[in-house]
Write an enzyme that holds these catalytic residues in place. Structure first.
Site: not given
Length: 750
Positions: A17-18, A20-22, A24-25, A40, A141
């Site tokens: 579902i997502g 990012g830079g760090m 996956e979700v 995550k 952030d």
């Protein structure tokens, strides 16, 4: 991780579902407790990363888990569990049913959120930050993507991935010392940018950036270059949010500006103080905030700019800046501001005699509610603001929507409806859709003539724009006829020195040059410049635009000494009025260089272009088309000074950049490629020159047609090259083919 589908025998991954830079979700199922959760996972790190880099990422991930798991507040995402499975770190969180603020803005087509929602989000985030800061945690952030709004309206802060405990300085220093970016440029505080110690007030600054964006549609420093954004945070005072969206509450405007103070000491002392201010502000004016939600539709919000336009003197607002007569460069024209008369009444600021709108032809419609008219007026003004900022596509969408609603509510010939259609036409002409713009302006002109009369200023404005787009379409004779008719009407009804009359005469002078009537063009431009200097002042932008046109006409007539003097005067005056780095000032300096070259003063031209390249690179960047045009001028003058090796190197470099930035067949790219061939020829490398000349000729024939003047000129270059190579028969045959094509073109033109 995705292949195993089951973590620690407990969390079954369902779908991603997502990302990012760090990491996956994933949406997952906790099979022990029978509930849906979010998991995550640290993004797998490939062998290309060294162990120290991998170690930092893993340590940061564990840090997120420990920090987040310690937080228990309705405004912070709940962390259930964390650990490591098969070498992959994971974090188990509550599964949120909602959208982050970045997604909400995207759903709303980058328009700002409803004012009541903005204030509510601000208050909820402030209370959540008050809690986390009191736990000694700084997020570091905070950005729209890290703030979620759930279906029930609850707001939660997510992703404490680079948060830190305030007392643990050494660990943070270790992480930031790796060079991994900490924070996001559009939301970073000045102290983050400066690399100095930060505390909870850095989060308050970032929150100010977030609130600014959801309230206006853009972050406070909305620039393409990341460094320029950082410099903006550090040095530039932000525009007040209410200057972009006037319906924002005054208390909210003040709060956001306080949050965006450059030094932490100038900001609210802490998030709790901020939350109390927001709560008090809502309590003092709930009726106003609620009323706004009732009348402002969610799809369109006024006043959201994408870029900061260069600041001009206040007296320049609303004035047209014309366009460069050569057709290779243009200054945007500012559309007339119709907002003053858009009230829903059958008025446009000029009383209409009863004979103009016969009672039998007036539409029998129920009067729309004032709230609807106010909303439409506000949205119309939002479209005008977008246009002034150069966001023509978005402005067009707004005006089309308003035109449709006004037509339904007020009728097709109502002045407000026609004003919206006029703006639709304006956006079409500014986005290269001249034929569509012509149809739209024609419709507006006919409607205004029916309801207002043929000599009404609004009717004449629509007809003048018809002439302008006819010129865009290359139909200069028809444009001339329309301009002449409009000018006659304006002089009769407004007088010869009215600004609108002078604007029409300026455009007519430009169009005369396109018809080849250079003496007439020069004479009329000179008369307009004199009149504008008398009426508006010698340093007014409109006066300088016409003087620029005078200089161009002088050059076309071969009067380069006079052209040079005029361009220099325009450049100096623009530097004084608009600033030395304004695009109009730089454009005039470029033309000074052209004039110097034409007069054989290439050494002076070369120095001018060197300085201009430096300034354009600083202001607009090395890849900007205008920077490359200045570099092209520099190369041409190197050649004129017989410095052909340097000229060839410059031409090749500019050609390569233009091909990458503009495309291989762009006219500017082909001009640079021809300059390469010229340099090769002067260096005696005629075989290489022939290859390049042919490339240019073939590209121009493909794009423009075999009988286009530029394509024919390229074939002449090729024939000349053949002559130099001693291939006279081929050259003669090519010259004959070019002559035949020119003759055919002349017959068609007749």
């Amino acid at each position: 991780m995705a292949d195993t589908r089951l973590i620690q025998g407990r969390y079954r991954l369902l779908d991603q579902i997502g990302r990012g830079g760090m990491g996956e979700v994933w949406r997952a199922h906790d099979e022990s407790l029978g509930r849906k959760v979010a998991v995550k996972c640290l993004k797998p790190v490939g062998p290309q990363h060294d162990p120290s880099f991998t170690g930092v990422l893993r340590e940061r991930f564990r840090r997120e888990a420990r920090v987040a798991a310690a937080l228990q507040h309705r405004g912070v995402t709940v962390v259930h569990d964390f650990g490591e499975h098969d070498g992959v770190l994971y974090l188990v969180m509550e599964l949120l049913d909602g959208r982050n603020l970045s997604q909400l803005l995207e759903d709303n087509k980058a328009h700002p959120l409803d004012v009541p929602d903005v204030v509510d989000i601000a208050e909820q985030v402030a209370w959540a930050l008050a809690y986390t800061h009191e736990q000694g945690i700084v997020h570091r952030d905070l950005k729209p993507a890290n703030i979620m709004r759930l279906a029930d309206g609850t707001v939660k802060i997510c992703d404490f991935g680079i948060a830190r405990l305030g007392h643990d300085i050494g660990f943070t220093s270790q992480l930031t010392g790796t060079g991994i970016a900490m924070g996001t440029p559009h939301y970073m505080s000045p102290e983050q940018i400066g690399g100095v110690e930060v505390d909870h007030r850095s989060d308050l600054y970032s929150l100010g950036c977030v609130l600014y964006e959801i309230a206006t549609g853009v972050p406070p420093f909305d620039l393409d270059d990341a460094w320029a954004v950082l410099v903006g945070h550090r040095d530039t005072p932000p525009e007040p949010p209410r200057s972009l969206r006037p319906e924002l509450p005054a208390f909210f405007d003040r709060v956001v500006l306080d949050l965006l103070a450059k030094t932490p000491e100038e900001r609210p002392a802490d998030a709790r103080e901020l939350a109390h201010r927001l709560t008090a502000g809502r309590a003092s004016g709930p009726a106003a905030v609620s009323a706004l939600a009732a009348v402002l539709p969610p799809a369109v919000r006024p006043g959201q700019p994408a870029t900061r336009a260069p600041r001009l003197p206040s007296w320049t607002r609303g004035m047209t800046t014309g366009h460069k007569a050569s057709g290779s460069w243009a200054l945007p024209q500012t559309p007339p501001d119709h907002s003053a008369g858009l009230t829903g009444e059958w008025t446009t600021g000029v009383a209409l005699p009863a004979a103009v709108v016969p009672a039998a032809r007036r539409p029998e419609r129920p009067t729309p509610p004032p709230e609807m008219l106010a909303v439409l007026n506000s949205r119309h003004n939002a479209g005008l603001s977008l246009g002034r900022l150069g966001r023509w596509n978005e402005a067009g969408e707004v005006h089309r929507a308003v035109a449709a609603e006004r037509e339904h509510a007020l009728g097709p010939d109502h002045p407000d409806t026609l004003a919206s259609h006029y703006e639709v036409g304006f956006t079409l002409s500014r986005t290269g859709r001249a034929a569509d713009a012509l149809r739209e302006f024609g419709r507006v002109a006919e409607g205004r003539e029916r309801t207002m009369g043929p000599d009404h200023p609004e009717t004449l404005a629509a007809r003048q724009e018809m002439a302008y787009v006819l010129g865009q379409l290359g139909r200069h004779f028809e444009a001339h006829q329309v301009y002449a008719a409009v000018l006659a009407s304006r002089e009769r009804t407004m007088g010869t020195d009215h600004p609108d009359t002078l604007r029409c005469r300026h455009n007519l002078a430009f169009n005369l040059s396109r018809l080849g009537r250079l003496e007439d063009s020069y004479r009329m431009a000179y008369e307009v410049a004199t009149a504008r200097a008398r009426v508006l002042g010698a340093a007014h932008p409109d006066t300088l635009v016409t003087r620029y046109e005078v200089a161009y006409a002088l050059g076309q007539l071969g009067r380069w000494t006079e052209a040079l003097q005029t361009y220099r005067e325009v450049a100096h005056a623009r530097a004084q009025a608009l600033g030395p780095d304004h695009p109009d000032t730089l454009a005039a300096r470029y033309e000074v260089g052209i004039s110097l070259g034409r007069l054989g003063r290439s050494a002076e031209a070369l120095e001018l272009y060197r300085a201009l390249v430096e300034d354009r690179t600083r202001v607009q960047g090395p890849l900007d088309p205008e920077t490359l045009r200045a570099r092209h001028g520099l190369g041409v003058n190197l050649g004129r000074l017989a410095r052909w090796e340097e000229a060839l190197a410059e031409a090749r470099d500019v050609c390569a950049i233009r091909e990458r930035v503009l495309g291989p067949d762009h006219p500017d790219t082909l001009v640079s490629r021809r300059e390469v061939a010229v340099g090769l020829g002067w260096l005696g490398r005629w075989s290489d020159a022939l290859t390049v000349y042919r490339q240019v000729a073939e590209a121009r024939e493909r794009v423009l047609g075999a009988d286009h003047p530029d394509a024919l000129a390229s074939r002449n270059d090729e024939a000349h090259c053949l002559e130099q190579l001693g291939r006279g028969a081929e050259a003669v045959e090519l010259y004959r083919r070019v002559a035949a094509l020119r003759q055919q073109r002349g017959v068609r033109s007749d």
